[in-house]
Design an enzyme around this catalytic site. Structure first.
Site, PDB file in Angstrom:
ATOM      1  N   LYS A   1      -3.151   4.779   4.935  1.00 37.77           N
ATOM      2  CA  LYS A   1      -2.152   4.972   6.011  1.00 37.77           C
ATOM      3  C   LYS A   1      -1.602   6.399   5.986  1.00 37.77           C
ATOM      4  O   LYS A   1      -1.488   7.059   7.015  1.00 37.77           O
ATOM      5  CB  LYS A   1      -0.992   3.970   5.854  1.00 37.77           C
ATOM      6  CG  LYS A   1      -1.392   2.511   6.022  1.00 37.77           C
ATOM      7  CD  LYS A   1      -0.234   1.568   5.791  1.00 37.77           C
ATOM      8  CE  LYS A   1       0.255   1.486   4.368  1.00 37.77           C
ATOM      9  NZ  LYS A   1      -0.682   0.915   3.405  1.00 37.77           N
ATOM     10  N   ALA A   2      -1.236   6.860   4.766  1.00 36.80           N
ATOM     11  CA  ALA A   2      -0.579   8.169   4.659  1.00 36.80           C
ATOM     12  C   ALA A   2      -1.504   9.291   5.104  1.00 36.80           C
ATOM     13  O   ALA A   2      -1.064  10.252   5.736  1.00 36.80           O
ATOM     14  CB  ALA A   2      -0.115   8.404   3.229  1.00 36.80           C
TER      15      ALA A   2
ATOM     16  N   ASN B   1       7.729   0.255  -3.765  1.00 38.39           N
ATOM     17  CA  ASN B   1       6.452  -0.417  -4.055  1.00 38.39           C
ATOM     18  C   ASN B   1       5.289   0.322  -3.380  1.00 38.39           C
ATOM     19  O   ASN B   1       4.149   0.225  -3.808  1.00 38.39           O
ATOM     20  CB  ASN B   1       6.468  -1.897  -3.602  1.00 38.39           C
ATOM     21  CG  ASN B   1       6.969  -2.105  -2.177  1.00 38.39           C
ATOM     22  OD1 ASN B   1       7.491  -1.187  -1.540  1.00 38.39           O
ATOM     23  ND2 ASN B   1       6.839  -3.316  -1.679  1.00 38.39           N
TER      24      ASN B   1
ATOM     25  N   GLY C   1       2.855   3.384  -2.280  1.00 36.11           N
ATOM     26  CA  GLY C   1       2.336   4.630  -2.845  1.00 36.11           C
ATOM     27  C   GLY C   1       1.447   5.246  -1.782  1.00 36.11           C
ATOM     28  O   GLY C   1       0.384   4.705  -1.471  1.00 36.11           O
TER      29      GLY C   1
ATOM     30  N   THR D   1       4.925  -5.150  -7.984  1.00 34.21           N
ATOM     31  CA  THR D   1       4.999  -3.805  -8.552  1.00 34.21           C
ATOM     32  C   THR D   1       6.187  -3.679  -9.522  1.00 34.21           C
ATOM     33  O   THR D   1       6.403  -2.618 -10.099  1.00 34.21           O
ATOM     34  CB  THR D   1       5.178  -2.761  -7.441  1.00 34.21           C
ATOM     35  OG1 THR D   1       6.361  -3.096  -6.700  1.00 34.21           O
ATOM     36  CG2 THR D   1       3.992  -2.735  -6.494  1.00 34.21           C
TER      37      THR D   1
ATOM     38  N   ARG E   1      23.054 -12.345   1.972  1.00 40.72           N
ATOM     39  CA  ARG E   1      24.267 -11.596   2.326  1.00 40.72           C
ATOM     40  C   ARG E   1      25.049 -11.174   1.082  1.00 40.72           C
ATOM     41  O   ARG E   1      26.263 -11.123   1.067  1.00 40.72           O
ATOM     42  CB  ARG E   1      25.138 -12.406   3.307  1.00 40.72           C
ATOM     43  CG  ARG E   1      24.454 -12.559   4.639  1.00 40.72           C
ATOM     44  CD  ARG E   1      24.733 -13.858   5.305  1.00 40.72           C
ATOM     45  NE  ARG E   1      24.264 -14.973   4.528  1.00 40.72           N
ATOM     46  CZ  ARG E   1      24.546 -16.232   4.800  1.00 40.72           C
ATOM     47  NH1 ARG E   1      25.308 -16.527   5.822  1.00 40.72           N
ATOM     48  NH2 ARG E   1      24.073 -17.203   4.050  1.00 40.72           N
TER      49      ARG E   1
ATOM     50  N   THR F   1       1.474   1.957  -9.376  1.00 40.14           N
ATOM     51  CA  THR F   1       1.458   1.341 -10.707  1.00 40.14           C
ATOM     52  C   THR F   1       0.240   1.753 -11.534  1.00 40.14           C
ATOM     53  O   THR F   1       0.179   1.436 -12.718  1.00 40.14           O
ATOM     54  CB  THR F   1       1.425  -0.206 -10.571  1.00 40.14           C
ATOM     55  OG1 THR F   1       0.253  -0.546  -9.822  1.00 40.14           O
ATOM     56  CG2 THR F   1       2.662  -0.731  -9.862  1.00 40.14           C
TER      57      THR F   1
ATOM     58  N   GLY G   1     -13.016  11.583   3.939  1.00 37.90           N
ATOM     59  CA  GLY G   1     -12.601  12.141   2.653  1.00 37.90           C
ATOM     60  C   GLY G   1     -11.087  12.146   2.591  1.00 37.90           C
ATOM     61  O   GLY G   1     -10.418  11.932   3.614  1.00 37.90           O
TER      62      GLY G   1
HETATM   63  P1  GDP Z   1      -1.799   4.084   1.695  1.00 37.82           P
HETATM   64  O1  GDP Z   1      -0.902   3.333   0.781  1.00 37.82           O
HETATM   65  O2  GDP Z   1      -2.346   3.209   2.788  1.00 37.82           O
HETATM   66  O3  GDP Z   1      -1.184   5.326   2.250  1.00 37.82           O
HETATM   67  O4  GDP Z   1      -3.074   4.505   0.849  1.00 37.82           O
HETATM   68  P2  GDP Z   1      -3.066   5.111  -0.664  1.00 37.82           P
HETATM   69  O5  GDP Z   1      -2.619   6.511  -0.599  1.00 37.82           O
HETATM   70  O6  GDP Z   1      -2.364   4.197  -1.587  1.00 37.82           O
HETATM   71  O7  GDP Z   1      -4.598   4.971  -1.037  1.00 37.82           O
HETATM   72  C1  GDP Z   1      -5.607   5.578  -0.296  1.00 37.82           C
HETATM   73  C2  GDP Z   1      -6.408   6.502  -1.241  1.00 37.82           C
HETATM   74  O8  GDP Z   1      -7.597   6.872  -0.614  1.00 37.82           O
HETATM   75  C3  GDP Z   1      -5.678   7.797  -1.542  1.00 37.82           C
HETATM   76  O9  GDP Z   1      -6.052   8.228  -2.834  1.00 37.82           O
HETATM   77  C4  GDP Z   1      -6.220   8.755  -0.492  1.00 37.82           C
HETATM   78  O10 GDP Z   1      -6.164  10.125  -0.888  1.00 37.82           O
HETATM   79  C5  GDP Z   1      -7.635   8.277  -0.399  1.00 37.82           C
HETATM   80  N1  GDP Z   1      -8.276   8.437   0.919  1.00 37.82           N
HETATM   81  C6  GDP Z   1      -7.741   8.254   2.150  1.00 37.82           C
HETATM   82  N2  GDP Z   1      -8.694   8.384   3.100  1.00 37.82           N
HETATM   83  C7  GDP Z   1      -9.848   8.629   2.452  1.00 37.82           C
HETATM   84  C8  GDP Z   1     -11.214   8.810   2.878  1.00 37.82           C
HETATM   85  O11 GDP Z   1     -11.546   8.746   4.047  1.00 37.82           O
HETATM   86  N3  GDP Z   1     -12.140   9.037   1.894  1.00 37.82           N
HETATM   87  C9  GDP Z   1     -11.816   9.087   0.575  1.00 37.82           C
HETATM   88  N4  GDP Z   1     -12.774   9.293  -0.301  1.00 37.82           N
HETATM   89  N5  GDP Z   1     -10.544   8.914   0.143  1.00 37.82           N
HETATM   90  C10 GDP Z   1      -9.593   8.676   1.068  1.00 37.82           C
HETATM   91  P1  IMO Z   2       1.182   0.698   0.205  1.00 38.82           P
HETATM   92  O1  IMO Z   2       2.301   1.020   1.172  1.00 38.82           O
HETATM   93  C1  IMO Z   2      -0.914  -2.376  -2.057  1.00 38.82           C
HETATM   94  C2  IMO Z   2       1.498  -5.746  -3.483  1.00 38.82           C
HETATM   95  C3  IMO Z   2       1.702  -5.910  -4.974  1.00 38.82           C
HETATM   96  C4  IMO Z   2       1.789  -7.417  -5.046  1.00 38.82           C
HETATM   97  C5  IMO Z   2       2.550  -7.801  -3.785  1.00 38.82           C
HETATM   98  C6  IMO Z   2       4.041  -8.005  -3.987  1.00 38.82           C
HETATM   99  O2  IMO Z   2       0.873   1.766  -0.767  1.00 38.82           O
HETATM  100  O3  IMO Z   2      -0.006   0.185   0.948  1.00 38.82           O
HETATM  101  P2  IMO Z   2       6.070  -6.314  -4.388  1.00 38.82           P
HETATM  102  O4  IMO Z   2       6.316  -5.306  -5.467  1.00 38.82           O
HETATM  103  O5  IMO Z   2       6.003  -5.736  -3.016  1.00 38.82           O
HETATM  104  O6  IMO Z   2       6.996  -7.483  -4.445  1.00 38.82           O
HETATM  105  O7  IMO Z   2       4.593  -6.907  -4.713  1.00 38.82           O
HETATM  106  O8  IMO Z   2       2.351  -6.714  -2.896  1.00 38.82           O
HETATM  107  N1  IMO Z   2       1.895  -4.428  -2.935  1.00 38.82           N
HETATM  108  C7  IMO Z   2       1.021  -3.498  -2.527  1.00 38.82           C
HETATM  109  N2  IMO Z   2      -0.325  -3.459  -2.584  1.00 38.82           N
HETATM  110  N3  IMO Z   2      -0.236  -1.371  -1.471  1.00 38.82           N
HETATM  111  C8  IMO Z   2       1.106  -1.401  -1.385  1.00 38.82           C
HETATM  112  O9  IMO Z   2       1.801  -0.486  -0.681  1.00 38.82           O
HETATM  113  C9  IMO Z   2       1.803  -2.475  -1.962  1.00 38.82           C
HETATM  114  N4  IMO Z   2       3.113  -2.795  -2.090  1.00 38.82           N
HETATM  115  C10 IMO Z   2       3.148  -3.997  -2.659  1.00 38.82           C
HETATM  116  O10 IMO Z   2       0.614  -5.391  -5.691  1.00 38.82           O
HETATM  117  O11 IMO Z   2       0.508  -7.989  -4.937  1.00 38.82           O
HETATM  118 MG    MG Z   3      -0.753   2.865  -1.284  1.00 36.11          MG
END
Ligand code: GDP
Ligand code: IMO
Ligand code: MG
Length: 425
Positions: A16-17, A38, A40, A130, A144, A301, A413
């Site tokens: 997403k990011a 939670n 990242g 997390t 509440r 984590t 990438g």
């Molecule tokens: P988010 O929580 O949805 O924002 O995703 P995360 O950042 O937790 O995990 C996505 C991971 O994949 C990160 O390490 C990104 O840098 C990496 N990433 C995102 N898009 C791509 C892609 O198209 N190719 C590769 N190889 N890595 C990617």
């Molecule tokens: P982003 O935004 C992947 C998962 C935890 C656990 C469940 C409940 O980076 O996509 P919580 O701490 O929210 O009560 O945990 O949700 N979880 C995620 N898995 N990406 C995340 O966020 C998550 N945030 C929580 O691993 O299974």
């Molecule tokens: Mg993430």
């Protein structure tokens, strides 16, 4: 100008990011609407990696204003640490971050109770959270018995906080045999937090509506994903908020008519962290291969992510629940080694094909797979759709047909530049 929403379609970590960062160049305001630390969220620009937990991922652009919406649960000290880290990296976050006065505060007792529950529960009852206190804080919001950012603007919050800390200390002691939390420590931290953030706190629902009416471009940043939604995910193996479109409206106060684009973020395969059913999960060496190729370790984590094939049934569920208008497909570069790539096209239960992603019993479904030819060429960093191998283009258009929504961004990438978007499709 309408608002756009970026929503995870799987179990989080879809990239997403990366997509939010890419879209932020044409955005004025970026709003986080649910979840907390939670999340990242990883962004890579010119080879440098930035990880966000609470701060919106678009903060590194000069022109953006970032908002923490009312739907977020905010750990104040974690937030200050993250802001300080970004400030040190050269981003003037304190000048461009706005905080909703209705955003709930997350205290040390929330994470301690979350952690104690996870540690004491038997394997069959564990969620694999997390341990950031998310569920406990949202439970207090609904009970509440929470405290909100705006409450800190008046010293009278202290009497209420004292009472809440005493109540939680009884729970920590009696249920988990844990030491008490110090009211004075929590209060001192809050005073420090408010001294830094007072001028950034406002009624963000009113602010966002006013800015949208002036023509500002707003991007709503979801955390987690549809499979983790407390209503539409794989309950109870979910998070405690609504990452889906409904949650974005509630978590910002933006009226629905402003929302014109809902961009679903989808990995070219599937991952999940924590417990819960995962029909297309790969076990053993196959799972390990995908995990290591994709670098699938949690940004919050560090836990290894479970890996499996793309699940079109899950995607159709996400498209429906969120009203997704287009798809951004990420990590397609990770699938370059396969002769054949299986995709889940549907589910069967007791020999009957299911109409849709089920609300329960997902662990019992039999997956119906279709295989697509792999392209067996490194496609990392390709920015022009026409330069992708034919078999890769065919995989993308097969997913498009199965999902029923146009894929108009493909990520090849982690870096901002590794993106196919716009005219080259
Ligand atoms: P988010 O929580 O949805 O924002 O995703 P995360 O950042 O937790 O995990 C996505 C991971 O994949 C990160 O390490 C990104 O840098 C990496 N990433 C995102 N898009 C791509 C892609 O198209 N190719 C590769 N190889 N890595 C990617
Ligand atoms: P982003 O935004 C992947 C998962 C935890 C656990 C469940 C409940 O980076 O996509 P919580 O701490 O929210 O009560 O945990 O949700 N979880 C995620 N898995 N990406 C995340 O966020 C998550 N945030 C929580 O691993 O299974
Ligand atoms: Mg993430």
């Amino acid at each position: 100008m309408p608002a756009s929403l970026v929503v995870g379609t799987q179990w989080g970590d879809e990239g997403k990011a990366k997509v939010i960062d890419f879209l932020s160049k044409d955005t004025d305001i970026i709003v986080r609407y649910q979840g907390g630390a939670n999340a990242g969220h990883t962004v890579v620009v010119h080879g440098k990696k930035y990880v966000f937990h609470l701060v919106p991922s678009g903060v590194i652009y000069d022109q953006t204003i970032c908002v923490i919406g009312n739907g977020v649960v905010l750990d104040p000290m974690f937030f200050i640490e993250e802001c300080d880290r970004l400030q040190k990296e050269g981003f003037p976050v304190y000048d461009k971050l706005l905080l909703s006065d209705a955003c709930h505060l997350l205290f040390p007792y929330h994470s301690q109770i979350d952690s104690a529950r996870e540690t004491t529960l038997s394997q069959e009852h564990k969620i694999g959270t997390t341990k950031k206190g998310i569920g406990v804080c949202y439970a207090d919001k609904m009970m509440r018995t929470g405290l909100r950012v705006g409450d800190l603007l008046d010293d009278s919050y202290q009497a209420r906080l004292k009472h809440l800390v005493e109540e939680k200390n009884r729970e920590l002691d009696k249920l988990y045999g844990m030491p008490p939390v110090s009211f004075n420590d929590v209060n001192e931290n809050l005073k420090f937090f408010i001294s830094k953030m007072r001028k950034n706190i406002l009624n963000t629902a009113y602010y966002l509506d006013s800015e949208l009416k002036k023509g500002k471009r707003v991007l709503l940043e979801g955390a987690q994903g549809t499979g983790l939604d407390v209503d539409f995910g794989t309950y109870p193996y979910v998070t405690s908020s609504n990452p889906t479109t409904g949650g974005a409206l509630i978590g910002t106060g933006i009226p629905f008519h402003h929302l014109k684009h809902v961009i679903g973020i989808t990995k070219a395969y599937t991952t999940r962290v924590g417990e819960g059913p995962f029909p297309t999960e790969l076990s053993g060496e196959e799972g390990e291969f995908l995990r290591s190729k994709g670098g699938e370790y949690g940004a919050t984590t560090g836990r290894p992510r479970r890996c499996g094939w793309f699940d079109a049934e899950m995607l159709r569920h996400s498209v429906r629940i969120n009203g997704i208008t287009s798809i951004a497909l990420t990590k397609i570069d990770i699938l370059s080694d396969y002769d054949k790539i299986p995709v889940a096209v549907g589910y069967k239960l007791n020999g009957k094909t299911l109409d849709c992603f089920p609300s329960q019993g997902l662990e019992k479904v039999e997956v119906i797979y279709e295989e697509f030819p792999g392209w067996k060429t490194d496609i990392s960093g390709i920015c022009d759709f026409q330069k992708l191998p034919e078999k890769c283009k065919n995989y993308i258009s097969a997913l498009e047909k199965l999902i029923g929504v146009k894929i108009n961004l493909v990520s090849t990438g982690p870096d901002r530049k590794d993106t196919i978007h716009g005219d080259s499709f």
